[in-house]
Design a protein around this motif. Structure first.
Motif, PDB file in Angstrom:
ATOM      1  N   TRP A 151      32.869 -47.806 -19.235  1.00 50.77           N
ATOM      2  CA  TRP A 151      32.990 -48.438 -17.925  1.00 50.77           C
ATOM      3  C   TRP A 151      32.628 -47.494 -16.789  1.00 50.77           C
ATOM      4  CZ3 TRP A 151      32.666 -52.936 -16.224  1.00 50.77           C
ATOM      5  CH2 TRP A 151      33.116 -53.279 -14.951  1.00 50.77           C
ATOM      6  N   MET A 152      33.125 -46.270 -16.869  1.00 49.97           N
ATOM      7  CA  MET A 152      32.898 -45.315 -15.773  1.00 49.97           C
ATOM      8  C   MET A 152      31.501 -44.732 -15.906  1.00 49.97           C
ATOM      9  SD  MET A 152      36.584 -43.562 -15.118  1.00 49.97           S
ATOM     10  CE  MET A 152      36.701 -42.826 -16.718  1.00 49.97           C
ATOM     11  N   SER A 153      30.563 -45.508 -15.465  1.00 49.78           N
ATOM     12  CA  SER A 153      29.161 -45.162 -15.578  1.00 49.78           C
ATOM     13  C   SER A 153      28.791 -44.120 -14.533  1.00 49.78           C
ATOM     14  CB  SER A 153      28.323 -46.420 -15.374  1.00 49.78           C
ATOM     15  OG  SER A 153      28.543 -46.930 -14.070  1.00 49.78           O
ATOM     16  N   TYR A 236      21.698 -52.739 -15.067  1.00 46.33           N
ATOM     17  CA  TYR A 236      22.747 -51.723 -15.154  1.00 46.33           C
ATOM     18  C   TYR A 236      22.224 -50.440 -15.803  1.00 46.33           C
ATOM     19  CZ  TYR A 236      27.846 -50.806 -15.160  1.00 46.33           C
ATOM     20  OH  TYR A 236      29.101 -50.333 -14.904  1.00 46.33           O
ATOM     21  N   VAL A 237      21.471 -50.595 -16.901  1.00 50.78           N
ATOM     22  CA  VAL A 237      21.061 -49.418 -17.667  1.00 50.78           C
ATOM     23  C   VAL A 237      19.994 -48.611 -16.936  1.00 50.78           C
ATOM     24  CG1 VAL A 237      19.134 -50.342 -19.053  1.00 50.78           C
ATOM     25  CG2 VAL A 237      20.707 -48.675 -20.059  1.00 50.78           C
ATOM     26  N   SER A 587      27.212 -42.628 -21.962  1.00 51.43           N
ATOM     27  CA  SER A 587      28.176 -43.514 -22.625  1.00 51.43           C
ATOM     28  C   SER A 587      27.928 -44.963 -22.236  1.00 51.43           C
ATOM     29  CB  SER A 587      29.607 -43.105 -22.255  1.00 51.43           C
ATOM     30  OG  SER A 587      29.817 -43.214 -20.858  1.00 51.43           O
ATOM     31  N   THR A 588      27.673 -45.206 -20.951  1.00 60.59           N
ATOM     32  CA  THR A 588      27.404 -46.570 -20.504  1.00 60.59           C
ATOM     33  C   THR A 588      26.053 -47.054 -21.010  1.00 60.59           C
ATOM     34  OG1 THR A 588      28.719 -46.145 -18.533  1.00 60.59           O
ATOM     35  CG2 THR A 588      27.277 -48.066 -18.489  1.00 60.59           C
ATOM     36  N   LEU A 653      22.164 -50.689  -7.652  1.00 63.89           N
ATOM     37  CA  LEU A 653      21.697 -51.303  -8.892  1.00 63.89           C
ATOM     38  C   LEU A 653      22.866 -51.832  -9.720  1.00 63.89           C
ATOM     39  CD1 LEU A 653      18.904 -48.810 -10.046  1.00 63.89           C
ATOM     40  CD2 LEU A 653      18.582 -51.214  -9.472  1.00 63.89           C
ATOM     41  N   VAL A 654      23.900 -51.016  -9.847  1.00 63.88           N
ATOM     42  CA  VAL A 654      25.046 -51.418 -10.658  1.00 63.88           C
ATOM     43  C   VAL A 654      25.757 -52.616 -10.040  1.00 63.88           C
ATOM     44  CG1 VAL A 654      27.325 -50.676 -11.448  1.00 63.88           C
ATOM     45  CG2 VAL A 654      25.369 -49.153 -11.693  1.00 63.88           C
TER      46      VAL A 654
END
Length: 751
Positions: A151-153, A236-237, A587-588, A653-654
């Motif tokens: 979650w904590m991107s 997101y990515v 991780s994200t 973006l997120v």
């Protein structure tokens, strides 16, 4: 239901009247403390109480399921933490003995990638249950830790504190933000825990589109959900891979694009080889790195400024000091001189925009004449090259000229305002409810945007596929509820510290950096400006060789990464912060790429083809996993290409992906879980409507699109910014789901 009503009251009812909370308690403005810390603790209490009250419901694991030994997991985790701390101590000792910072950066990069690659190779699998949902046997505490890392991107680790530094409580320059991110990204877990995660876990699914296929039947609900999952996750990515390139290039000195490719290898080695099984344990390792990397610098700054390392408890003492500095800078003659120069530049761009075709011709002719003059005078080659670059940088056509000069004019107008257009840090919403009509309108719009952004972030949190899939990995429904509580606990450790970091950094900049001579500015500023000029701009506008606040612009993506150097910490801490940023982004990215690959291979291709009755569809589970891996690889390369274009800042973006996810998934998902009358056509129509309205609002309010279409003025509804477009798309989708379900006969089957 009582907990849900309490959540709504805390999130929207109390915040609506936050401007009226003018009391100061223990040195804290109560309204600031509530939105930065108090409400987060309330959210955590809600999910903990809910999990405890239903601890016996769905507590049994699946028959025949072999669960890992908790004692062995705890021992291995403790050993990992000890080794990590020993490694940090060794690096600190090596730096004190003269080890170069370039070696330190390279060692941090190599060591973290080697760690993640080792976990990925050890956990490699081709078993579908292991690949898609980690065998459904991850303990709640470790799944909570993995979810927190997922979650904590990069937006949370890199950009959140920077956004709070720039926006203060609520917003700056008309853009919503500030503490809305803290509330939105934590309050959404109440919806996840109370409404969605336990019910999805009970259904024994592999992906979120699986829910739409099982609940509604047919191909279209699954296909649309899979397409929406790819759209949300891809947006997101891209932000995560951009952050990877940014950090890798700073650590190693390589070009930004090369940094992206290096980081991409770290992403693929986990998600490609071991799927959710490898990603889960990699994220557990990454969480420890990122939380240490965040808490160490903020604790050091708190100790340096206030003599107490417990930053979340003491940083409120700096808010009155920042208010005094803001007042002094706003009244400074030197600052006003710089603001006047920016106002003149804005007026110049305004004149250029009055007749764009003529101005473009004149600008191009002047640049060509200057280049010819320099060449004829045999000027210094560097000066000639700069003139050539200036000529090449001119807009190619009228549309791009209008966009470029319009943005430049807006930027100069903002910097011509006191504090460079930044609002007072502790001010609750812009404007004044008791002021002039213009100030009242500004206040109402600011508060509305704040609440709209909270709404989109919360509902988007409850609908993002890569987050919900994490709760498929627990051993039981009760463990899924517990895992939500652990997730929010681990997330809160960072989110309670992020506002503290923003306040401490702003005080450091205003009190220590501003007023220095340009000749004595620290070297890290020039180094970061070389990585990406948009991250850091320092220009002696008025020519006095003294840095004014208006002459300094820190990008939101830089504040956290530059904190160790700003605070005078050893470079090993900078390496740790960079490793933490990499951990957050990787991780994200792992979870997002896995979600997209599974959506394409499992839902669109495998399930879609078989639903049509094609017996040639791959039925071998290993073939299905291989297709997911191939799709994941293609999507990773596509995202890397887009990230290399630097499309927007990470936070923007997120945030866009949250509006898309909320509008596409939330109405049909919640209706499908709680209203048996919801029909297949209603779900399809609701998803398409919500997604369509959100995309339309975002695109038609993008400056590039409006310029291309020749639309003038503002296309905003009630002043809501495009980042919160989901506030229109979600109700539209929910309304369509309700109406179509009522118009059709009730479905024969439900959940």
């Amino acid at each position: 239901m009582a907990l849900l009503l309490l959540w709504a009251l805390l999130s929207f009812g109390v915040v609506f009247f936050a401007r009226d909370w003018t009391w100061v308690v223990a040195g804290w403005p109560l309204n600031y403390w509530y939105c930065a810390q108090g409400v987060v603790l309330c959210y955590l209490l809600i999910v903990v109480v809910y999990a405890w009250c239903l601890r016996h419901d769905g507590a049994d694991a699946e028959p025949g399921q072999v669960l890992p030994s908790p004692r062995r997991l705890h021992r291995n985790f403790g050993l990992y933490v000890v080794c990590l701390l020993a490694f940090l101590g060794l690096m600190a000792w090596a730096e004190s003995r003269g080890l170069s910072r370039y070696w330190i950066g390279g060692i941090f990069l190599f060591a973290t990638f080697a760690l993640y690659a080792s976990i990925g190779m050890y956990c490699r699998t081709s078993d579908p249950t292991e690949y898609y949902v980690a065998g459904r046997r991850i303990p709640a505490i470790y799944n909570g830790m993995a979810t927190a890392a997922d979650w904590m991107s990069a937006a949370s680790f890199i950009s959140l504190a920077g956004g709070l530094y720039l926006n203060g409580f609520s917003s700056a320059n008309g853009q919503p933000g500030g503490l809305a991110y803290i509330m939105g990204w934590t309050g959404g877990f109440c919806l996840v825990g109370l409404l969605i995660a336990p019910r999805l876990r009970r259904m024994q699914l592999y992906t979120v589109p699986d829910f739409f296929g099982v609940r509604y039947g047919g191909r279209w609900p699954r296909w649309i959900a899979a397409g929406a999952a790819v759209l949300c996750s891809f947006t997101y990515v891209v932000a995560q891979i951009y952050a990877v390139g940014l950090i890798t290039s700073r650590l190693t000195g390589v070009q930004f694009e090369i940094g992206i490719l290096l980081g991409l290898g770290g992403v693929l080695v986990c998600s490609f080889l071991g799927g959710m099984r490898a990603v889960t344990w990699t994220q557990v390792a990454q969480y420890v790195i990122l939380i240490l990397a965040f808490l160490i610098p903020v604790s050091w700054l708190a100790y340096k400024q206030l003599g107490n390392p417990l930053a979340p408890l003491v940083y409120g003492q700096q808010l009155p000091k920042i208010a005094a500095l803001e007042k002094r800078l706003s009244e400074s003659p030197s600052e006003r001189e710089v603001q006047a120069i920016y106002a003149q530049r804005a007026a110049h761009y305004g004149n250029m925009l009055e007749n764009v075709p003529r101005t473009l011709v004149l600008e191009r002719a002047a640049a060509q004449a200057r280049l010819r003059q320099l060449q004829s005078e045999r000027a210094d080659p560097s000066v000639v090259r700069k003139a050539g670059r200036d000529l090449a940088a001119l807009p190619k056509d009228e549309v791009s000229a209008r966009e470029l000069w319009g943005l430049a004019r807006q930027d100069n107008l903002e910097r011509a305002q006191p504090l460079g257009g930044m609002t007072l840090h502790a001010q609750v919403f812009n404007g004044n409810p008791d002021g002039t009509p213009a100030e009242q309108d500004s206040f109402g719009t600011s508060r509305l945007n704040f609440l709209a952004l909270i709404f989109c972030l919360m509902t988007g949190t409850a609908a993002l596929p890569h987050l919900l899939t994490r709760y498929y990995t627990t051993s039981s429904v009760a463990e899924a509820r517990n895992s939500v509580a652990w997730s929010l606990f681990f997330i809160a450790l960072l989110y309670l510290a992020a506002p503290a970091l923003a306040v401490l950094v702003k005080f450091e900049v205003m009190s220590q950096l501003v007023g220095q001579s340009f000749d004595t500015l620290p070297t890290w500023m020039a180094q970061w400006a070389q990585v990406d000029p948009s991250l850091l701009q320092v220009i002696d506008v008025n020519g006095d060789h003294i840095l004014q606040f208006a002459e300094l612009r820190l990008g939101a993506d830089l504040v956290m990464l530059a904190t160790p150097e700003l605070g005078g910490l050893p470079y090993v801490v900078s390496g740790l912060v960079a490793a933490g940023g990499l951990a957050a982004a990787l991780s994200t990215a792992d979870g997002l790429l896995l979600t997209m690959g599974n959506a394409l291979a499992h839902d669109l291709y495998f399930r879609g083809v078989r639903d049509k009755g094609d017996k040639s569809a791959p039925s071998d589970p290993m073939v299905r996993v291989l297709l997911s891996k191939f799709a994941l690889l293609l999507l990773a390369l596509a995202a890397a290409y887009v990230a290399a274009q630097k499309p927007a800042d990470i936070l923007a973006l997120v945030s866009a992906s949250f509006s898309l996810a909320a509008a596409a998934f939330f109405p049909s998902m919640v209706a499908g879980l709680f209203w048996q009358r919801t029909t297949r056509r209603a779900a399809v129509a609701g998803m398409l409507t919500g997604l369509g309205v959100t995309l339309w609002y975002m695109l038609t309010n993008a400056p590039l699109v409006r310029g291309w279409l020749g639309w003038g003025g503002s296309g905003l509804w009630w002043g809501i910014q495009p980042i919160s477009a989901g506030v229109f798309g979600l109700p539209a989708g929910a309304l369509v789901v309700w109406l179509v379900s009522l118009l059709e006969s009730a479905p024969e089957r439900g959940l």
